[in-house]
Design a protein around this motif. Structure first.
Motif, PDB file in Angstrom:
ATOM      1  N   ALA A 103       0.829  -1.206   0.000  1.00  0.00           N
ATOM      2  CA  ALA A 103       0.000   0.000   0.000  1.00  0.00           C
ATOM      3  C   ALA A 103       0.864   1.257   0.000  1.00  0.00           C
ATOM      4  N   ARG A 104       1.952   1.210   0.722  1.00  0.00           N
ATOM      5  CA  ARG A 104       2.870   2.359   0.750  1.00  0.00           C
ATOM      6  C   ARG A 104       3.433   2.637  -0.638  1.00  0.00           C
ATOM      7  N   GLN A 127       2.742   5.947  -2.920  1.00  0.00           N
ATOM      8  CA  GLN A 127       3.834   6.762  -3.462  1.00  0.00           C
ATOM      9  C   GLN A 127       3.689   6.918  -4.971  1.00  0.00           C
ATOM     10  N   ALA A 128       3.301   5.856  -5.665  1.00  0.00           N
ATOM     11  CA  ALA A 128       3.103   5.931  -7.111  1.00  0.00           C
ATOM     12  C   ALA A 128       1.956   6.884  -7.452  1.00  0.00           C
ATOM     13  N   VAL A 171       5.586  18.142  -9.611  1.00  0.00           N
ATOM     14  CA  VAL A 171       6.917  17.549  -9.520  1.00  0.00           C
ATOM     15  C   VAL A 171       7.736  18.100  -8.351  1.00  0.00           C
ATOM     16  N   ASP A 172       7.532  19.349  -7.950  1.00  0.00           N
ATOM     17  CA  ASP A 172       8.348  19.956  -6.904  1.00  0.00           C
ATOM     18  C   ASP A 172       8.088  19.398  -5.502  1.00  0.00           C
ATOM     19  N   SER A 173       7.040  18.608  -5.328  1.00  0.00           N
ATOM     20  CA  SER A 173       6.712  18.059  -4.011  1.00  0.00           C
ATOM     21  C   SER A 173       6.990  16.555  -4.012  1.00  0.00           C
ATOM     22  N   ASP A 174       8.046  16.143  -3.296  1.00  0.00           N
ATOM     23  CA  ASP A 174       8.424  14.730  -3.259  1.00  0.00           C
ATOM     24  C   ASP A 174       7.605  13.920  -2.265  1.00  0.00           C
ATOM     25  N   ASP A 175       7.404  14.476  -1.088  1.00  0.00           N
ATOM     26  CA  ASP A 175       6.717  13.759  -0.017  1.00  0.00           C
ATOM     27  C   ASP A 175       5.344  14.355   0.241  1.00  0.00           C
ATOM     28  N   VAL A 188      -5.611  16.932   5.028  1.00  0.00           N
ATOM     29  CA  VAL A 188      -6.755  16.018   5.142  1.00  0.00           C
ATOM     30  C   VAL A 188      -6.983  15.265   3.825  1.00  0.00           C
ATOM     31  N   GLY A 189      -6.852  15.956   2.711  1.00  0.00           N
ATOM     32  CA  GLY A 189      -7.005  15.299   1.408  1.00  0.00           C
ATOM     33  C   GLY A 189      -5.990  14.190   1.216  1.00  0.00           C
ATOM     34  N   THR A 190      -4.759  14.469   1.599  1.00  0.00           N
ATOM     35  CA  THR A 190      -3.708  13.454   1.505  1.00  0.00           C
ATOM     36  C   THR A 190      -4.015  12.266   2.402  1.00  0.00           C
ATOM     37  N   ALA A 191      -4.458  12.542   3.619  1.00  0.00           N
ATOM     38  CA  ALA A 191      -4.789  11.464   4.556  1.00  0.00           C
ATOM     39  C   ALA A 191      -5.944  10.607   4.032  1.00  0.00           C
ATOM     40  N   LEU A 192      -6.923  11.239   3.407  1.00  0.00           N
ATOM     41  CA  LEU A 192      -8.051  10.486   2.845  1.00  0.00           C
ATOM     42  C   LEU A 192      -7.593   9.553   1.729  1.00  0.00           C
ATOM     43  N   ILE A 193      -6.766  10.069   0.841  1.00  0.00           N
ATOM     44  CA  ILE A 193      -6.261   9.244  -0.268  1.00  0.00           C
ATOM     45  C   ILE A 193      -5.419   8.096   0.274  1.00  0.00           C
ATOM     46  N   GLN A 194      -4.522   8.418   1.194  1.00  0.00           N
ATOM     47  CA  GLN A 194      -3.649   7.394   1.760  1.00  0.00           C
ATOM     48  C   GLN A 194      -4.459   6.338   2.511  1.00  0.00           C
ATOM     49  N   GLY A 195      -5.413   6.762   3.307  1.00  0.00           N
ATOM     50  CA  GLY A 195      -6.236   5.821   4.056  1.00  0.00           C
ATOM     51  C   GLY A 195      -7.061   4.912   3.155  1.00  0.00           C
TER      52      GLY A 195
END
Length: 103
Positions: free
Chosen positions: A35-36, A40-41, A49-53, A68-75
């Motif tokens: 999942a990790r 990442q993909a 492109v300027d944001s790696d993490d 929150v958007g990132t957490a939703l996608i990751q979850g």
């Protein structure tokens, strides 16, 4: 899903559940690693492109909406990968032992 199939999946002996525990633990670790990689993909495709993490909750340069958007996608990715992996490993366990490892 047919009623008979659901009934067979629902049945499982206590021994099968105990034997499945180590398999399930290893599966959880493997599914988290997968999942990790999937996250990442997806992250590299979605974000400039300027944001790696991905943004972390305690990084002040990101808005609450971004965090929150990132957490939703990751979850969501983690939940789907884990469910697919658990279901597949339970089916494999059932094929090998003849017993469904769940409740």
């Amino acid at each position: 899903m047919s009623g008979d199939r659901a009934k067979v999946e629902a049945q499982g002996s206590k021994a099968a559940r105990i034997l499945y525990k180590p398999w399930g633990i290893v599966g959880s670790i493997v599914s988290a690693l997968i999942a990790r990689q999937v996250f990442q993909a997806v992250w590299t495709k979605v974000v400039p492109v300027d944001s790696d993490d991905p943004p972390k909750p305690l990084e002040s340069e990101y808005s609450l909406k971004e965090v929150v958007g990132t957490a939703l996608i990751q979850g969501a990715i983690f939940a789907v990968v884990k469910a697919l992996f658990q279901r597949g490993s339970a089916r494999a366990f059932q094929r090998w032992t003849g017993e469904w490892p769940g409740d």
